[in-house]
Scaffold this motif. Structure first.
Motif, mmCIF file in Angstrom:
data_model
loop_
_atom_site.group_PDB
_atom_site.id
_atom_site.type_symbol
_atom_site.label_atom_id
_atom_site.label_comp_id
_atom_site.label_asym_id
_atom_site.label_seq_id
_atom_site.Cartn_x
_atom_site.Cartn_y
_atom_site.Cartn_z
ATOM 1 N N GLY A 45 37.552 38.932 44.999
ATOM 2 C CA GLY A 45 38.826 37.984 44.523
ATOM 3 C C GLY A 45 39.464 38.639 43.300
ATOM 4 O O GLY A 45 40.862 38.858 43.177
ATOM 5 N N TRP A 46 38.546 39.106 42.241
ATOM 6 C CA TRP A 46 39.379 39.585 41.111
ATOM 7 C C TRP A 46 39.912 41.020 41.402
ATOM 8 O O TRP A 46 41.031 41.286 40.806
ATOM 9 C CB TRP A 46 38.095 39.767 39.928
ATOM 10 N N LEU A 48 41.156 42.090 43.987
ATOM 11 C CA LEU A 48 42.302 42.020 45.005
ATOM 12 C C LEU A 48 43.415 41.258 44.190
ATOM 13 O O LEU A 48 44.696 41.263 44.588
ATOM 14 C CB LEU A 48 42.123 41.418 46.142
ATOM 15 N N GLY A 49 43.034 40.519 43.236
ATOM 16 C CA GLY A 49 44.105 39.618 42.370
ATOM 17 C C GLY A 49 44.195 38.214 42.839
ATOM 18 O O GLY A 49 45.099 37.414 42.319
ATOM 19 N N THR A 50 43.469 38.017 44.008
ATOM 20 C CA THR A 50 43.408 36.568 44.406
ATOM 21 C C THR A 50 42.168 36.329 45.393
ATOM 22 O O THR A 50 41.830 37.318 46.097
ATOM 23 C CB THR A 50 44.542 36.035 45.313
ATOM 24 N N SER A 51 41.573 35.106 45.554
ATOM 25 C CA SER A 51 40.526 34.955 46.403
ATOM 26 C C SER A 51 40.909 34.486 47.688
ATOM 27 O O SER A 51 40.066 34.518 48.616
ATOM 28 C CB SER A 51 39.479 33.760 45.657
ATOM 29 N N GLU A 52 42.356 34.203 47.800
ATOM 30 C CA GLU A 52 42.653 33.707 48.934
ATOM 31 C C GLU A 52 44.006 34.146 49.247
ATOM 32 O O GLU A 52 45.067 33.435 49.009
ATOM 33 C CB GLU A 52 42.795 31.879 48.880
ATOM 34 N N PRO A 53 43.985 35.447 49.987
ATOM 35 C CA PRO A 53 45.163 36.052 50.168
ATOM 36 C C PRO A 53 45.948 35.288 51.036
ATOM 37 O O PRO A 53 45.457 34.679 52.099
ATOM 38 C CB PRO A 53 44.926 37.460 50.558
ATOM 39 N N LYS A 54 47.327 35.237 51.139
ATOM 40 C CA LYS A 54 48.321 34.704 52.277
ATOM 41 C C LYS A 54 48.041 35.387 53.626
ATOM 42 O O LYS A 54 48.162 34.622 54.607
ATOM 43 C CB LYS A 54 49.687 34.652 51.629
#
Length: 135
Positions: free
Chosen positions: A97-98, A100-106
């Protein structure tokens, strides 16, 4: 004293003074404590494996404290190779998550792109484990 054990687990606790206390538990339920970061990292790297430990006991009133002085992988244990790679991937997946910049990508992230993001982190963690945290 010296002993060969299977490291069942290692926990780290912050003390009131801000230090970190590492507690190694063997598969027989014995606990060994250290406040030294290097020995704590060695203990974590040996988690789930057989290791040769050195320790000393210190009597404090009614209690006997058991302090960990050294942790080395046992002969034949693969802390440097596959074990380090596996631990590196576990850390990379936990940190995804860190990274990739998000733990829940769209949208779904293509496998190759995900691999390119996680692989360098996995390699750094694996290398650190192989060196036991030493530069």
């Amino acid at each position: 004293m010296e002993k060969e054990v299977r490291v069942a687990g290692v926990d780290a606790y912050k003390t009131k003074s801000g230090n970190t206390r590492f507690v190694l538990r063997d598969d027989e339920g014995n606990e060994y404590t250290t406040f030294k970061e290097k020995i704590g990292r060695q203990a974590v790297a040996a988690e789930g494996k057989r290791a040769r430990i050195e320790y000393h006991e210190q009597q404090r009133g009614q209690f006997t404290n058991v302090y960990l002085d050294k942790v080395e992988p046992s002969e034949g244990e693969d802390v440097d190779g596959e074990g380090a790679k596996e631990a590196g991937w576990e850390a990379a997946v936990e940190a995804a998550g860190w990274l990739l910049g998000t733990s829940e990508p769209k949208d779904a992230i293509p496998a190759d792109e995900l691999f390119e993001k996680l692989k360098p982190f996995q390699e750094k963690v694996s290398d650190d484990i192989r060196r036991n945290g030493e530069e």
